[in-house]
Scaffold this active site. Structure first.
Site, short mmCIF file in Angstrom:
data_model
loop_
_atom_site.label_atom_id
_atom_site.label_comp_id
_atom_site.label_asym_id
_atom_site.label_seq_id
_atom_site.Cartn_x
_atom_site.Cartn_y
_atom_site.Cartn_z
N THR A 277 0.82 -1.20 -0.01
CA THR A 277 0.03 0.27 -0.29
C THR A 277 0.68 0.90 -0.08
O THR A 277 1.71 1.67 0.75
CB THR A 277 -0.54 -0.07 1.39
OG1 THR A 277 -1.78 -1.23 0.83
CG2 THR A 277 -1.83 1.68 1.20
N PHE B 29 1.18 5.27 0.77
CA PHE B 29 -0.01 6.24 1.77
C PHE B 29 0.84 7.83 1.02
O PHE B 29 1.95 7.26 1.19
CB PHE B 29 0.30 6.07 3.34
CG PHE B 29 0.08 4.51 3.84
CD1 PHE B 29 -1.04 4.78 4.61
CD2 PHE B 29 0.67 3.05 4.00
CE1 PHE B 29 -1.67 3.05 4.72
CE2 PHE B 29 0.34 1.88 3.94
CZ PHE B 29 -0.57 2.18 4.71
#
Length: 286
Positions: free
Chosen positions: A174, A176
């Protein structure tokens, strides 16, 4: 004594966003918020100094809520962080894998562990977030229910890990973005930089083609381009883009000038250092 940075994130203690904060800012104070809106509001109000917000995942794709909320928030991107996602199957202490009938977690986590869930023959149940699922399982004490969450969540909520690293794809990562109230561009020439911006093209034939042509002719690498509707209007499309470089770099300056000529709206969301993790997925030239 220096005051600790307070960094807002969506979710409960033990969420992947919490882990990203611990890794990127080990001396900061993570601030859990129930929703993305709450996290952004905490930054805007000054209750939090920064925010650690997921924007895309290598398996599930973009985090759609953020693409809608970020441009309207008035906040700025000042950094980025990449977190490899490792999902753990957990339950209350003493439970065996054979006892589990259902598993709860965030919809993306369930989707990222689809093969394992199917192999185990257990029922997936969508919950608000990964760490919240771990807390719920711990509090209810149901021996037939498991949660998918992080190793940190298992530690926080006193759960046993029944199966480790159950994500379907090893590359599951992921990205961010770090958000702040004040615009703070990284200095030109300070290393590999990313410029993020949003724009809406004019309602003209081939407007998008013409708007993006300057990036090709000026040798600017565009690493991300996402489109989404504005206010539910099928004919009003906004674009979010990431490009390599600083807006004052000669090539990018020319490309952005051309983009603005064919756009009715344009706004830079941030100019910030590219995380070293980017080097791990650079394409090789044939």
């Amino acid at each position: 004594m220096t005051k600790k940075l307070k960094i807002a994130f969506q979710g409960e203690p033990g969420a992947n966003s919490h882990i990203a904060i611990v890794e990127a800012y080990p001396d900061a104070e993570p601030m859990p918020c129930p929703t993305f809106e709450d996290a952004l509001a905490a930054i805007s109000s000054g209750e939090a100094d920064l925010g650690m917000i997921p924007i895309e995942n290598s398996v599930a794709g973009r985090v759609a809520d953020i693409h809608h909320l970020l441009p309207a928030s008035g906040l700025f991107i000042v950094g980025e962080w990449f977190l490899p996602i490792r999902h753990q199957l957990m339950a209350i202490k003493g439970v065996k894998l054979a006892d589990i009938k259902s598993v709860e977690s965030h919809v993306q986590a369930l989707g990222q562990c689809r093969r394992t869930i199917r192999k185990l023959g257990i029922k997936p149940i969508v919950a608000g977030d990964t760490a919240g699922s771990a807390r719920d399982v711990s509090e209810r004490g149901d021996r037939t229910v498991a949660a998918i969450a992080s190793r940190l969540a298992a530690e926080i909520y006193g759960l046993d890990i029944l199966a480790e690293d159950i994500e379907d794809e090893a590359h599951n990562t992921t990205r961010f973005v770090v958000l702040a109230r004040e615009e703070k561009w990284a200095a030109q020439g300070s290393g590999a930089l990313v410029t993020s911006f949003v724009f809406r093209v004019r309602n003209l034939p081939a407007a998008l083609y013409k708007a993006l042509g300057g990036f090709a002719t000026n040798g600017v690498n565009m690493t991300k381009l996402e489109s989404y509707m504005v206010d539910g209007n099928f004919f009003a499309t906004q674009f979010y883009a990431d490009v390599d470089g600083h807006p004052d770099d000669r090539g990018l300056a020319f490309a952005l000038e051309e983009l603005k000529f064919f756009s009715r709206e344009f706004r830079i969301l941030g100019v910030y250092p590219g995380n070293p993790f980017r080097a791990t997925f650079s394409e090789t030239q044939d």
